[in-house]
Design an enzyme around this catalytic site. Structure first.
Site, PDB file in Angstrom:
ATOM      1  CG  HIS A 155      13.351   5.509   0.769  1.00  0.00           C
ATOM      2  ND1 HIS A 155      13.469   4.153   0.936  1.00  0.00           N
ATOM      3  CD2 HIS A 155      12.760   5.974   1.907  1.00  0.00           C
ATOM      4  CE1 HIS A 155      12.968   3.801   2.116  1.00  0.00           C
ATOM      5  NE2 HIS A 155      12.532   4.904   2.725  1.00  0.00           N
ATOM      6  N   GLY A 157      -0.610   5.270  13.501  1.00  0.00           N
ATOM      7  CA  GLY A 157       0.442   5.359  14.506  1.00  0.00           C
ATOM      8  C   GLY A 157       0.988   6.768  14.591  1.00  0.00           C
ATOM      9  CB  THR A 182       5.853   7.991   2.395  1.00  0.00           C
ATOM     10  OG1 THR A 182       4.882   8.058   3.449  1.00  0.00           O
ATOM     11  CG2 THR A 182       5.487   8.981   1.306  1.00  0.00           C
ATOM     12  CB  SER A 183       4.855   2.838   4.671  1.00  0.00           C
ATOM     13  OG  SER A 183       5.168   1.967   5.722  1.00  0.00           O
ATOM     14  NE  ARG A 184      11.025   0.115   5.146  1.00  0.00           N
ATOM     15  CZ  ARG A 184      11.272   1.304   5.655  1.00  0.00           C
ATOM     16  NH1 ARG A 184      10.589   2.361   5.195  1.00  0.00           N
ATOM     17  NH2 ARG A 184      12.163   1.469   6.612  1.00  0.00           N
ATOM     18  CB  ILE A 218       3.870   8.721  10.294  1.00  0.00           C
ATOM     19  CG1 ILE A 218       5.353   8.738  10.684  1.00  0.00           C
ATOM     20  CG2 ILE A 218       3.667   9.476   8.977  1.00  0.00           C
ATOM     21  CD1 ILE A 218       6.258   8.040   9.703  1.00  0.00           C
ATOM     22  CD  GLU A 241      13.997   2.342  -1.744  1.00  0.00           C
ATOM     23  OE1 GLU A 241      14.844   2.788  -0.938  1.00  0.00           O
ATOM     24  OE2 GLU A 241      12.784   2.397  -1.546  1.00  0.00           O
TER      25      GLU A 241
END
Length: 319
Positions: free
Chosen positions: A286, A155, A236-238, A157, A267
């Protein structure tokens, strides 16, 4: 009497300086909270008189039980146009308007490369050795040119990741459930024959998918087992897109070379979490979206959302 608006989880204590809040000062009293509350009841005490909340991504879950403790709340604004930690159905039931803001993709893309390069060049270990008078040149760095970057998702990124990888002279593969060869080809990227093929062939696998029921747990034991022992996983997404137990096992047994992580199931990351201790993990708290330009967008548009709400014409509604 002025309406009250709280900005939650202002960790860097910059929210009030990143935009011109004077535009709403006559009608709204705005205050920022830098402390993160894990106790919902304690948080509710601080917010019970608030008419509006501005929240940062998914730092604090906005649950049905929390909303029930906030009888005056009328407007909830989140940075970005997606926030899985908001109970949108409960907000709608209570007549709370939920709005979002734009968000730039450059910062998370850049952070992904910082992690990837940090792993490839052993930056943290070498820096620590230099600072602590340790060994000079401890490890052999990995050359990116000629290596394969596998992108799980192509997508906004993912496409930017591909362009940077190409500048490094890397081969780029991509896979996602709906990705076509034509779409991949438009980015100069090869479509992997399958998800497994992406993991088998890549020297670095980077996750760039939105968390959904389809993507939850998409990277599991089978995918990690298919990776080369010399390969690295970057997320670095989820966190929930990757089976965390399977990842920990693969890292502990050194079945992959390492992982670069910016996202976690809980987090802030608990002090005793194993991801703080694994030697083959390069982890950041994050930070993907935590950058100057993004913060300016978030808070400028939060002010716009408040002004529009006060005018009876809410902007960028969610849900």
């Amino acid at each position: 009497m002025k309406l009250k608006c709280a900005i939650l989880d202002d960790y860097q204590q910059v929210a009030l300086a990143m935009a011109d809040w004077s535009a709403i000062a006559e009608r709204v009293e705005v205050f920022a909270m830098s402390q993160h509350f894990t106790d919902e009841a304690e948080l509710a005490v601080h917010l019970q008189d608030c008419d509006m909340l501005v929240i940062m991504r998914e730092r604090t879950p906005i649950t049905a039980t929390l909303l029930a403790r906030l009888p005056k709340l009328k407007l909830l604004i989140t940075s970005g146009m997606r926030n899985a930690s908001i109970d949108l159905a409960a907000a709608e039931q209570r007549g709370i308007v939920v709005c979002g803001t734009a968000s730039g993709s450059a910062a998370p893309m850049e952070l992904t490369w910082a992690l990837l390069l940090g792993l490839a060049k052993h930056t943290v270990a070498e820096n620590a050795g230099l600072r602590n008078n340790g060994p000079w040149q401890q490890a052999l760095g990995v050359t990116l040119q000629g290596k394969t970057l596998g992108l799980l998702g192509l997508g906004k990124i993912g496409s930017q990741m591909a362009r940077v990888a190409q500048a490094f002279g890397m081969r780029v593969l991509a896979w996602s459930q709906n990705l076509t060869a034509e779409r991949a080809g438009q980015q100069g990227v090869a479509l992997a024959e399958s998800k497994r093929a992406l993991f088998e062939q890549s020297d670095f696998v980077s996750v760039h998918l939105v968390l959904s029921e389809r993507s939850r747990g998409l990277v599991g034991r089978d995918e990690l087992a298919a990776m080369k022992p010399s390969a690295y996983l970057i997320n670095t997404s989820r966190a929930a897109i990757v089976d965390q137990a399977a990842l920990i096992e693969a890292l502990q047994q050194q079945r992959i070379a390492g992982a670069g992580l910016d996202v976690f199931e809980v987090e802030p990351l608990p002090m005793d979490d194993i991801f703080r201790r694994l030697p083959n993990v390069l982890a950041t708290p994050h930070l993907g979206y935590v950058a100057d330009d993004n913060y300016r967008i978030y808070f400028r548009e939060a002010i716009e959302d408040i002004e529009a709400f006060l005018a009876g014409q809410p902007l960028r509604r969610l849900g």
